[in-house]
Design a protein around this motif. Structure first.
Motif, PDB file in Angstrom:
ATOM      1  N   UNK A  77       0.750  -0.976   0.128  1.00  0.00           N
ATOM      2  CA  UNK A  77      -0.302  -0.115  -0.280  1.00  0.00           C
ATOM      3  C   UNK A  77       0.595   0.975  -0.667  1.00  0.00           C
ATOM      4  N   UNK A  78       0.595   2.230  -0.508  1.00  0.00           N
ATOM      5  CA  UNK A  78       1.776   3.163  -0.582  1.00  0.00           C
ATOM      6  C   UNK A  78       1.178   4.541   0.221  1.00  0.00           C
ATOM      7  N   UNK A  79       0.454   3.647   1.721  1.00  0.00           N
ATOM      8  CA  UNK A  79       0.482   4.646   2.574  1.00  0.00           C
ATOM      9  C   UNK A  79       0.662   4.441   3.646  1.00  0.00           C
ATOM     10  N   UNK A  80       1.367   2.521   3.241  1.00  0.00           N
ATOM     11  CA  UNK A  80       2.356   2.350   4.607  1.00  0.00           C
ATOM     12  C   UNK A  80       3.817   2.141   4.667  1.00  0.00           C
ATOM     13  N   UNK A  81       4.866   1.975   6.102  1.00  0.00           N
ATOM     14  CA  UNK A  81       6.055   2.095   5.975  1.00  0.00           C
ATOM     15  C   UNK A  81       6.311   1.102   5.980  1.00  0.00           C
ATOM     16  N   UNK A  82       7.448   0.582   5.410  1.00  0.00           N
ATOM     17  CA  UNK A  82       7.742  -1.241   5.067  1.00  0.00           C
ATOM     18  C   UNK A  82       8.996  -1.182   4.641  1.00  0.00           C
ATOM     19  N   UNK A  83       9.436  -2.341   5.047  1.00  0.00           N
ATOM     20  CA  UNK A  83      11.334  -2.718   4.211  1.00  0.00           C
ATOM     21  C   UNK A  83      11.553  -4.423   4.447  1.00  0.00           C
ATOM     22  N   UNK A  84      11.982  -4.335   3.578  1.00  0.00           N
ATOM     23  CA  UNK A  84      12.186  -5.530   3.005  1.00  0.00           C
ATOM     24  C   UNK A  84      13.712  -5.720   3.164  1.00  0.00           C
ATOM     25  N   UNK A  85      14.273  -6.705   4.082  1.00  0.00           N
ATOM     26  CA  UNK A  85      15.608  -7.168   4.518  1.00  0.00           C
ATOM     27  C   UNK A  85      15.868  -8.628   3.799  1.00  0.00           C
ATOM     28  N   UNK A  86      17.296  -8.719   3.154  1.00  0.00           N
ATOM     29  CA  UNK A  86      17.940 -10.336   2.454  1.00  0.00           C
ATOM     30  C   UNK A  86      18.528 -10.138   2.703  1.00  0.00           C
ATOM     31  N   UNK A  87      19.370 -11.292   2.912  1.00  0.00           N
ATOM     32  CA  UNK A  87      20.205 -11.873   3.228  1.00  0.00           C
ATOM     33  C   UNK A  87      20.548 -13.425   1.857  1.00  0.00           C
ATOM     34  N   UNK A  88      21.287 -12.875   0.768  1.00  0.00           N
ATOM     35  CA  UNK A  88      22.408 -13.672  -0.071  1.00  0.00           C
ATOM     36  C   UNK A  88      23.502 -14.522  -0.186  1.00  0.00           C
ATOM     37  N   UNK A  89      23.597 -15.372   0.853  1.00  0.00           N
ATOM     38  CA  UNK A  89      25.212 -16.003   1.101  1.00  0.00           C
ATOM     39  C   UNK A  89      26.194 -14.635   1.818  1.00  0.00           C
ATOM     40  N   UNK A  90      25.390 -14.424   2.821  1.00  0.00           N
ATOM     41  CA  UNK A  90      26.015 -13.442   4.185  1.00  0.00           C
ATOM     42  C   UNK A  90      25.511 -12.213   3.692  1.00  0.00           C
ATOM     43  N   UNK A  91      25.269 -11.736   2.169  1.00  0.00           N
ATOM     44  CA  UNK A  91      25.268 -10.337   2.020  1.00  0.00           C
ATOM     45  C   UNK A  91      23.687  -9.535   2.667  1.00  0.00           C
ATOM     46  N   UNK A  92      23.788  -9.135   3.066  1.00  0.00           N
ATOM     47  CA  UNK A  92      22.868  -7.804   3.702  1.00  0.00           C
ATOM     48  C   UNK A  92      22.038  -6.855   2.706  1.00  0.00           C
ATOM     49  N   UNK A  93      20.837  -6.626   2.410  1.00  0.00           N
ATOM     50  CA  UNK A  93      20.549  -5.881   1.487  1.00  0.00           C
ATOM     51  C   UNK A  93      19.080  -5.470   2.121  1.00  0.00           C
ATOM     52  N   UNK A  94      18.507  -4.199   1.888  1.00  0.00           N
ATOM     53  CA  UNK A  94      17.607  -3.085   2.841  1.00  0.00           C
ATOM     54  C   UNK A  94      17.010  -2.963   2.109  1.00  0.00           C
ATOM     55  N   UNK A  95      15.881  -2.723   1.541  1.00  0.00           N
ATOM     56  CA  UNK A  95      15.113  -2.263   0.326  1.00  0.00           C
ATOM     57  C   UNK A  95      13.745  -1.154   1.734  1.00  0.00           C
TER      58      UNK A  95
END
Ligand code: SIN
Ligand code: CO
Length: 379
Positions: free
Chosen positions: A48-66
């Protein structure tokens, strides 16, 4: 009925012995709790466009945040690439049952409450070892999560990581939480949650604002309220050797003027009420499309009572109500009844309301801050 939420402790005992002091694990704090929404409903919320959300991924030990905005496709096939977790803030703004869940924590003042964040992670997902500047109750919904904690003083973070991950996390205690179990963590207690299976965690978070932030915002609040009379004047000006220098007479005169900026406890209370009830920038209220007339509204309130919109934040102090960033000073009788509304987020049908209180309710209704409580309720 025994109060399970705090594992048999009274709120007074919890506040005295644990709050802001040490972690507490409570098995079956909410017996039978399986969660309030499923993974797909959470992902729908994240999109939804009125929500704050995060997606955290960990691929082979490498963290990413969106961060948001998200599209449903962003969540397709994630598990093939590695471990991941989605975290959605302010779920209490969308689900009445989430607001009811938060209300169980009413032994902490509303001024401290932030929101309910819900996370979903398939097996192995998590956000890594970290600490928060928050008090948090981590209530396990669907599935199981392994929580590891540490009271370590070393809070050095991995440099350059996209999220705050502790460089050297030394586990002191760990538990696997089942649905209905809850872990309370005071601010700065290091923790790491790892999904043991398909796992949803409900974080009831309480803010601990930085003094710097409060002071800066207080100055913003004050700038609209100060009134210092007069203008700079220097009829006694004497010749300066260096015209570029700010002379002592100017310093003294301006210093005296600035010292006239004054505030008292009422200003601090007003500031706090407005600032802490201010909705986050992405929050909008929907005014009723076809509002009732004032008379019809009053009838509906008498018949059904009134309920705050899930996004509304209401606080009070002295004789002033604060609602979504606005302050409304009122007479004592109005204050008493409207404080009930602020406490319980609803007012019962047939409540004795002064014209002043009813007038305010009507204007808040027109703003979309509350509505007659026509929702059928389970007793
Ligand atoms: C989570 O729910 O996965 C993370 C919550 C937290 O560690 O603060
Ligand atoms: Co945390």
């Amino acid at each position: 009925m025994k109060n399970t939420l705090l594992g048999g402790l009274t709120p007074q005992q919890f506040l005295r012995d644990y709050w802001q002091k040490k972690p507490l694990l409570i098995r079956q704090a909410v017996p039978g709790f399986k969660g309030l929404l499923g993974p797909q409903a959470l992902i729908d919320l994240a999109c939804r466009d009125d929500v704050q959300a995060r997606l955290v991924t960990n691929q082979r030990g490498k963290w990413a945040l969106r961060h948001e905005p998200f599209e449903p496709q962003d969540f397709d096939g994630l598990s093939k690439k590695g471990k991941w977790t989605v975290l959605v803030q302010g779920v209490n703004h969308f689900l009445p049952q989430a607001t009811e869940l938060i209300q169980r924590f009413d032994f902490i003042p509303h001024a401290r409450l932030d929101d309910l964040m819900v996370s979903y992670a398939p097996k192995g997902g998590g956000v890594g070892p970290h600490f928060d500047a928050y008090d948090v109750f981590l209530l396990q919904g669907h599935g199981h999560r392994r929580w590891q904690i540490s009271t370590q003083a070393d809070q050095t973070l991995i440099e350059g990581a996209p999220l705050r991950i502790l460089k050297d996390f030394r586990v002191e205690q760990e538990w696997v939480l089942e649905p209905g179990d809850m872990l309370y963590l005071p601010p700065h207690c290091a923790h790491n949650g790892i999904a043991e299976d398909d796992c949803m965690t409900y974080s009831i978070g309480f803010r601990t604002p930085w003094y710097q932030e409060l002071a800066e915002q207080f100055l913003v609040y004050l700038q609209d309220r100060i009134q210092i009379e007069g203008t700079y004047a220097d009829p006694g000006l004497t010749l300066q050797k260096h015209p570029s220098e700010i002379g002592p007479a100017m310093l003294q005169q301006v210093g005296e003027a600035i010292h006239k900026v004054r505030w008292d406890d009422e200003d601090v209370a007003n500031f706090l009420g407005c600032y802490l009830s201010e909705p986050k920038p992405h929050i909008f209220f929907d005014a009723p499309a076809r509002p009732l007339s004032a008379a019809r509204f009053a009838e509906a309130v008498q018949k059904h009572g009134v309920v705050l919109d899930l996004k509304t934040q209401m606080l009070c102090h002295g004789n002033t109500l604060f609602i979504n960033g606005d302050a409304e000073p009122v007479a004592k009788a109005s204050y008493r009844v409207l404080r009930e509304l602020a406490d319980a987020r609803r007012l019962a049908a047939g409540s004795a309301l002064s014209d002043e209180a009813m007038g305010l309710l009507y204007s808040w209704y027109q703003d979309g801050y509350l509505a007659p409580d026509t929702r059928r309720r389970k007793i």
